[in-house]
Design a protein around this motif. Structure first.
Motif, PDB file in Angstrom:
ATOM      1  N   UNK A  72     -25.251  20.747   9.096  1.00 22.63           N
ATOM      2  CA  UNK A  72     -26.092  20.432   7.922  1.00 22.63           C
ATOM      3  C   UNK A  72     -26.431  21.695   7.130  1.00 22.63           C
ATOM      4  N   UNK A  73     -26.731  22.770   7.847  1.00 24.70           N
ATOM      5  CA  UNK A  73     -27.036  24.035   7.177  1.00 24.70           C
ATOM      6  C   UNK A  73     -25.813  24.549   6.421  1.00 24.70           C
ATOM      7  N   UNK A  74     -24.632  24.474   7.053  1.00 24.06           N
ATOM      8  CA  UNK A  74     -23.400  24.899   6.387  1.00 24.06           C
ATOM      9  C   UNK A  74     -23.141  24.072   5.127  1.00 24.06           C
ATOM     10  N   UNK A  75     -23.363  22.764   5.224  1.00 24.34           N
ATOM     11  CA  UNK A  75     -23.155  21.889   4.069  1.00 24.34           C
ATOM     12  C   UNK A  75     -24.090  22.276   2.924  1.00 24.34           C
ATOM     13  N   UNK A  76     -25.315  22.558   3.274  1.00 22.35           N
ATOM     14  CA  UNK A  76     -26.318  22.922   2.267  1.00 22.35           C
ATOM     15  C   UNK A  76     -25.992  24.282   1.627  1.00 22.35           C
ATOM     16  N   UNK A  77     -25.609  25.256   2.456  1.00 18.44           N
ATOM     17  CA  UNK A  77     -25.356  26.611   1.960  1.00 18.44           C
ATOM     18  C   UNK A  77     -24.010  26.742   1.245  1.00 18.44           C
ATOM     19  N   UNK A  84     -13.095  19.574   6.784  1.00 22.23           N
ATOM     20  CA  UNK A  84     -11.990  19.234   7.684  1.00 22.23           C
ATOM     21  C   UNK A  84     -12.415  19.649   9.079  1.00 22.23           C
ATOM     22  N   UNK A  85     -12.575  18.682   9.969  1.00 23.06           N
ATOM     23  CA  UNK A  85     -13.064  18.972  11.314  1.00 23.06           C
ATOM     24  C   UNK A  85     -11.984  18.700  12.347  1.00 23.06           C
ATOM     25  N   UNK A  86     -11.745  19.690  13.179  1.00 26.75           N
ATOM     26  CA  UNK A  86     -10.770  19.572  14.256  1.00 26.75           C
ATOM     27  C   UNK A  86     -11.472  19.135  15.532  1.00 26.75           C
ATOM     28  N   UNK A  87     -10.793  18.325  16.274  1.00 27.31           N
ATOM     29  CA  UNK A  87     -11.233  17.824  17.571  1.00 27.31           C
ATOM     30  C   UNK A  87     -12.291  16.745  17.377  1.00 27.31           C
ATOM     31  N   UNK A  88     -11.840  15.502  17.468  1.00 27.56           N
ATOM     32  CA  UNK A  88     -12.672  14.328  17.173  1.00 27.56           C
ATOM     33  C   UNK A  88     -13.973  14.253  17.962  1.00 27.56           C
ATOM     34  N   UNK A  89     -13.964  14.381  19.301  1.00 29.90           N
ATOM     35  CA  UNK A  89     -15.230  14.218  20.022  1.00 29.90           C
ATOM     36  C   UNK A  89     -16.138  15.442  19.951  1.00 29.90           C
ATOM     37  N   UNK A  90     -15.732  16.469  19.253  1.00 30.47           N
ATOM     38  CA  UNK A  90     -16.548  17.670  19.128  1.00 30.47           C
ATOM     39  C   UNK A  90     -16.972  17.892  17.687  1.00 30.47           C
ATOM     40  N   UNK A  91     -16.255  18.771  17.006  1.00 32.78           N
ATOM     41  CA  UNK A  91     -16.647  19.152  15.649  1.00 32.78           C
ATOM     42  C   UNK A  91     -16.634  17.981  14.672  1.00 32.78           C
ATOM     43  N   UNK A  92     -15.674  17.086  14.774  1.00 37.29           N
ATOM     44  CA  UNK A  92     -15.637  15.939  13.857  1.00 37.29           C
ATOM     45  C   UNK A  92     -16.828  15.009  14.096  1.00 37.29           C
ATOM     46  N   UNK A  93     -17.179  14.795  15.351  1.00 39.90           N
ATOM     47  CA  UNK A  93     -18.330  13.971  15.692  1.00 39.90           C
ATOM     48  C   UNK A  93     -19.613  14.568  15.103  1.00 39.90           C
ATOM     49  N   UNK A  95     -19.862  16.676  12.596  1.00 41.30           N
ATOM     50  CA  UNK A  95     -19.797  16.629  11.130  1.00 41.30           C
ATOM     51  C   UNK A  95     -20.148  15.235  10.618  1.00 41.30           C
ATOM     52  N   UNK A  96     -19.679  14.209  11.303  1.00 47.08           N
ATOM     53  CA  UNK A  96     -20.002  12.835  10.896  1.00 47.08           C
ATOM     54  C   UNK A  96     -21.499  12.581  11.039  1.00 47.08           C
ATOM     55  N   UNK A  97     -22.085  13.012  12.148  1.00 45.67           N
ATOM     56  CA  UNK A  97     -23.532  12.846  12.341  1.00 45.67           C
ATOM     57  C   UNK A  97     -24.331  13.631  11.303  1.00 45.67           C
ATOM     58  N   UNK A  98     -23.787  14.764  10.875  1.00 46.86           N
ATOM     59  CA  UNK A  98     -24.477  15.597   9.890  1.00 46.86           C
ATOM     60  C   UNK A  98     -24.343  15.047   8.471  1.00 46.86           C
ATOM     61  N   UNK A  99     -23.488  14.045   8.295  1.00 45.83           N
ATOM     62  CA  UNK A  99     -23.319  13.443   6.974  1.00 45.83           C
ATOM     63  C   UNK A  99     -22.310  14.129   6.087  1.00 45.83           C
ATOM     64  N   UNK A 100     -21.369  14.871   6.660  1.00 44.83           N
ATOM     65  CA  UNK A 100     -20.347  15.554   5.868  1.00 44.83           C
ATOM     66  C   UNK A 100     -19.492  14.531   5.121  1.00 44.83           C
ATOM     67  N   UNK A 101     -19.361  14.721   3.808  1.00 51.45           N
ATOM     68  CA  UNK A 101     -18.566  13.817   2.978  1.00 51.45           C
ATOM     69  C   UNK A 101     -17.917  14.607   1.859  1.00 51.45           C
ATOM     70  N   UNK A 102     -16.690  14.422   1.545  1.00 51.41           N
ATOM     71  CA  UNK A 102     -15.710  13.681   2.325  1.00 51.41           C
ATOM     72  C   UNK A 102     -15.342  14.469   3.587  1.00 51.41           C
ATOM     73  N   UNK A 103     -15.023  13.734   4.621  1.00 49.06           N
ATOM     74  CA  UNK A 103     -14.717  14.311   5.923  1.00 49.06           C
ATOM     75  C   UNK A 103     -13.314  13.911   6.347  1.00 49.06           C
ATOM     76  N   UNK A 104     -12.499  14.906   6.631  1.00 46.90           N
ATOM     77  CA  UNK A 104     -11.182  14.684   7.221  1.00 46.90           C
ATOM     78  C   UNK A 104     -11.313  15.082   8.681  1.00 46.90           C
TER      79      UNK A 104
END
Length: 121
Positions: A72-77, A84-93, A95-104
């Motif tokens: 969330x802080x990265x998105x704001x700054x 683009x998030x690598x590794x679905x159960x880690x960084x992508x998960x 990023x999705x919880x943080x509300x990253x849009x659009x998210x690959x």
């Protein structure tokens, strides 16, 4: 166009993708952890900015919270145009919880082969 890539900053898959996108004119920031058994990242020498992840396990409840707040802080700054998030159960998960849009979200083999029951939901 600014691209925020989440993943292990010194992992060859992440480095290759980041460098390819930078060559195509994207302003790329790679944020994530560092894999100790791999060499240092080639990204800084190529002009791609790395940003470190929180030093807590991504899989613990405390770690999930820390990583979601970090994203969330990265998105704001950074105000990226694409995440683009690598590794679905880690960084992508996270990023999705943080509300990253659009998210690959990119799945690697271990994303499917090593998931736990909670990650199937």
């Amino acid at each position: 166009m600014r691209l925020l890539m989440l993943g292990s900053v010194n992992h060859p898959h992440v480095e290759h993708l980041a460098l390819g996108m930078a060559e195509r004119g994207f302003d790329v920031v790679v944020a994530g952890d560092r894999v100790d058994i791999l060499p240092d990242s080639v990204l800084p020498a190529a002009g791609v900015r790395p940003a470190g992840a929180p030093p807590v396990s991504r899989s613990s409840p405390r770690g999930v919270g820390a990583h979601v707040r970090w994203v969330r802080r990265l998105l704001r700054e950074l105000r990226p145009d694409v995440v683009h998030a690598n590794w679905m159960p880690g960084f992508a998960f996270h990023a999705a919880l943080a509300g990253a849009r659009p998210l690959v979200a990119m799945a690697w083999g271990s994303d499917v082969l090593r998931t736990n029951r909670a990650q199937h939901l």
